[in-house]
Write a protein that holds these residues in place. Structure first.
Motif, short mmCIF file in Angstrom:
data_model
loop_
_atom_site.label_atom_id
_atom_site.label_comp_id
_atom_site.label_asym_id
_atom_site.label_seq_id
_atom_site.Cartn_x
_atom_site.Cartn_y
_atom_site.Cartn_z
N GLN B 55 0.83 -1.20 0.00
CA GLN B 55 0.00 0.00 0.00
C GLN B 55 0.87 1.25 0.00
OE1 GLN B 55 -2.69 1.39 -0.43
NE2 GLN B 55 -4.42 0.00 -0.08
N ASP B 61 2.36 2.53 -6.38
CA ASP B 61 1.47 2.41 -7.54
C ASP B 61 2.25 2.04 -8.80
OD1 ASP B 61 -0.18 2.97 -9.79
OD2 ASP B 61 -1.27 4.53 -8.74
N ASN B 103 -1.01 -5.20 -5.06
CA ASN B 103 -0.57 -3.82 -4.92
C ASN B 103 -1.81 -2.94 -5.00
OD1 ASN B 103 0.50 -1.26 -5.14
ND2 ASN B 103 1.86 -1.72 -6.88
N ARG B 104 -1.95 -2.06 -4.01
CA ARG B 104 -3.07 -1.11 -4.03
C ARG B 104 -2.59 0.32 -3.78
NH1 ARG B 104 -7.92 -4.23 -3.77
NH2 ARG B 104 -7.54 -5.60 -5.54
N GLY B 105 -1.33 0.59 -4.13
CA GLY B 105 -0.84 1.96 -4.04
C GLY B 105 -1.60 2.86 -5.00
N LEU B 114 -5.28 7.11 2.41
CA LEU B 114 -5.28 5.66 2.63
C LEU B 114 -6.46 5.29 3.53
CD1 LEU B 114 -1.54 4.64 3.37
CD2 LEU B 114 -2.75 4.65 1.18
N TRP B 118 -9.49 2.47 3.08
CA TRP B 118 -8.84 1.37 3.78
C TRP B 118 -9.68 0.10 3.87
CZ3 TRP B 118 -4.02 1.28 3.63
CH2 TRP B 118 -3.25 0.50 4.49
N GLY B 121 -9.48 -1.23 0.38
CA GLY B 121 -8.10 -1.28 -0.10
C GLY B 121 -7.16 -2.07 0.77
N CYS B 122 -7.66 -2.45 1.95
CA CYS B 122 -6.80 -3.25 2.83
C CYS B 122 -7.59 -4.31 3.61
CB CYS B 122 -6.04 -2.34 3.79
SG CYS B 122 -5.10 -3.26 5.04
N ILE B 132 3.45 -0.75 3.99
CA ILE B 132 2.98 0.60 3.68
C ILE B 132 4.16 1.53 3.46
CG2 ILE B 132 1.54 2.53 4.44
CD1 ILE B 132 0.15 0.64 6.39
#
Lengths: 260, 260
Positions: B55, B61, B103-105, B114, B118, B121-122, B132
């Motif tokens: 993240q 990204d 990958n979720r950057g 974030l 979240w 995304g997490c 992170i």
């Protein structure tokens, strides 16, 4: 008797047959190697103040400067390949403070040519850890008519080189890197299964001398499932920066953490 | 009392002061974090079958495909930066067989952004290991007038994010990557010493939550002695392939060998 002793010991450990060796030096070296292998110590652990030497062909050479070759830890002297990338990683971490890292790879080299320049190119540098990547030219130059080699010659020469190295540098930690190719560029079906025999020979030599082995071929085989082979080595032989990065990480993993 | 308990515990381990927290969830999480830190367990060891999530901002990204974001272990979904390079290394070795890596950057993200994404995304991805890298935009966007942040806000938001993460995923292994810059491109003297305070805040957050910490800044400071800063990140912020390779190796070192 020498041959038998070595064969039995080596076969007992790694399932490989022995090579014909003669002379006391060879006998002693083979005995040491077999003993090392029996102890399961075929790991090369990088020490905190080691002198590290990369040897090989163009993949190791990677455009390194001859003018600066005598200077440890210099980017110009380390080239632009996996050796430089591994060195950069070590030297930019706490681990690397005390290391001295050299590259003496020479483009086009086959294993007998390493032997021709070994006194200056290795022995006199007194490495604590010696990493060798050699073999692709031994087959390639034979295929294109520039050399008259065989797998047996490669293995014999490689083995003799490591016997000589251990005699001169009994405590050196050895890393034998697996020759590799990717299925693109210069690499076509005519390379197989012959190339696999060279890889197997490198593995036997590593095992016989208690060397750590970096399995580049299996690594690249899997990498080629993640991205096209050209992404890792556009001509199938010389790694791109991405390929070199992958090699550097695998190499670092094999040499492990630094211990004092 | 809550604040005091955490302050004392955290200070005893890492020499950091506590942050003001309220609510039972935060209390529990802080207690767990301090306990983890007290056990000296601030290492995130990668497990053989871990779900791994990267993240962060644009550095993470790195041009990843949103279309393929749901597919683990795909190059397109992993972008072209350090996360991809670390993943490629893992997935091309025996270690990586059982891993699922995402990958979720998102480019431009600051820590509060974030938090806004979240859950999806997490949390819903249920990572076993969460890495992170966030912070450079928290200062950069403040400097260029796009955001009104401070070090205190960064630290408060980052801490709250990890409290929330631990509440939802009690067993997650955390990796906090140090924000870094190189002295070239967009980075001039006006960034200092302010930027160093952001780095220190990330370190405190890592220590308070028993997260492994990847010291990218000291790594790049040393790397800039080996090659010019532009070689590693031409704008001072976004790593080149060489810079990303260095990051991937440092990251892999911190997460260590896979254990079952």
């Amino acid at each position: 008797m020498t041959i038998d002793r070595r064969s039995v010991l080596a076969a007992g450990v790694a399932g490989v047959g022995g090579l014909a060796l003669s002379g006391c030096a060879a006998t002693d070296a083979a005995g040491r190697a077999a003993q090392t292998a029996l102890q399961g110590a075929a790991r090369a652990r990088l020490g905190a103040r080691d002198r590290v030497l990369f040897q090989g062909d163009s993949i190791t050479d990677a455009g390194r400067s001859r003018e600066h070759a005598g200077e440890a830890n210099q980017k110009a002297a380390l080239g632009d390949g996996y050796a430089w990338q591994a060195a950069a990683s070590l030297l930019s971490s706490d681990r690397g403070k005390g290391l001295s890292i050299w590259n003496r790879g020479v483009s086009g080299n086959k294993v007998f040519q390493l032997a021709q320049r070994w006194q200056q190119g290795c022995i006199e540098l007194r490495p604590d850890l010696l990493s060798i990547l050699i073999g692709v030219n031994d087959i390639w130059h034979t295929k294109n008519g520039k050399y008259d080699g065989t797998v047996a010659i490669y293995e014999r020469d490689y083995d003799a080189l490591l016997v000589r190295t251990r005699d001169a540098l009994p405590d050196v930690a050895l890393v034998v890197c697996e020759p590799f190719v990717l299925r693109c560029g210069a690499i076509d079906d005519s390379w197989f299964p012959e190339f696999d025999h060279y890889r197997a020979a490198a593995r036997r030599v590593a095992d016989a001398h208690g060397a750590a082995f970096v399995p580049f071929q299996s690594m690249f085989d899997r990498a080629a499932e993640l991205a096209p082979p050209e992404y890792w080595a556009d001509d199938g032989v010389h790694p791109t920066q991405a390929g070199a990065a992958l090699m550097a990480r695998a190499w670092l993993e094999v040499v492990g953490a630094i211990s004092d």
